[in-house]
Design an enzyme around this catalytic site. Structure first.
Site, PDB file in Angstrom:
ATOM      1  CE  LYS A   9      84.774  14.232  59.339  1.00  0.00           C
ATOM      2  NZ  LYS A   9      86.101  14.550  59.883  1.00  0.00           N
ATOM      3  CB  SER A  25      65.638  10.138  60.301  1.00  0.00           C
ATOM      4  OG  SER A  25      64.802  11.024  59.593  1.00  0.00           O
ATOM      5  CB  THR A  57      69.640  10.328  63.934  1.00  0.00           C
ATOM      6  OG1 THR A  57      68.281  10.175  63.513  1.00  0.00           O
ATOM      7  CG2 THR A  57      70.461  11.076  62.904  1.00  0.00           C
ATOM      8  CE1 TYR A  58      65.048   6.686  60.130  1.00  0.00           C
ATOM      9  CE2 TYR A  58      65.280   6.861  62.509  1.00  0.00           C
ATOM     10  CZ  TYR A  58      64.496   6.926  61.374  1.00  0.00           C
ATOM     11  OH  TYR A  58      63.165   7.233  61.481  1.00  0.00           O
ATOM     12  N   GLY A  73      62.475  15.040  64.331  1.00  0.00           N
ATOM     13  CA  GLY A  73      62.165  14.481  65.645  1.00  0.00           C
ATOM     14  C   GLY A  73      62.983  15.163  66.737  1.00  0.00           C
ATOM     15  CB  ALA A  74      64.348  13.842  69.926  1.00  0.00           C
ATOM     16  CB  ALA A  75      67.971  14.854  65.956  1.00  0.00           C
TER      17      ALA A  75
END
Length: 116
Positions: A9, A25, A57-58, A73-75
């Site tokens: 975390k 990502s 995501t990654y 991207g979308a995030a």
């Protein structure tokens, strides 16, 4: 049987950028990924404390020491620069291993995203 437990975390980092036209990502300063024992392309859960968004995501590593935390991207639509995030990864373990496992939790400075 395996159970999913918290592995790593990053507690409270500040978004430095959002790039909608990237392939996807979260880009994280390599100093933080190393400290949190995250590897490139590892799936992470991202929680935005400013708006309540939660998404997966990654990881992509950013330049070491840059302080970069950028959503792509979308995030990128789910954050604004300045938002505070929690970034977590999980691992599958058998219950005996899981009760003994201690997750890696790091607490960067939210003003600089540097390790304290």
């Amino acid at each position: 049987m395996l159970i999913e437990v918290l592995k790593s975390k990053i507690h409270r980092v500040t978004v430095t950028g959002a790039n909608l036209n990237y392939i996807g990502s979260i880009t994280i300063d390599e100093e933080l990924t190393d400290a949190a024992k995250l590897i490139e392309n590892e799936k992470v859960h991202v929680l935005n404390l400013n708006n309540g968004q939660r998404f997966e995501t990654y990881v992509i590593k950013a330049q070491r020491g840059s302080g970069e935390i950028s959503l792509n991207g979308a995030a990128a639509r789910l954050v604004q620069p300045g938002d505070i995030l929690l970034i977590m990864s999980y691992a599958l373990m058998d219950p005996d291993e899981a009760v003994k496992y201690k997750p890696v939790i790091i607490f960067p400075d939210t003003k600089t995203n540097k390790l304290i």
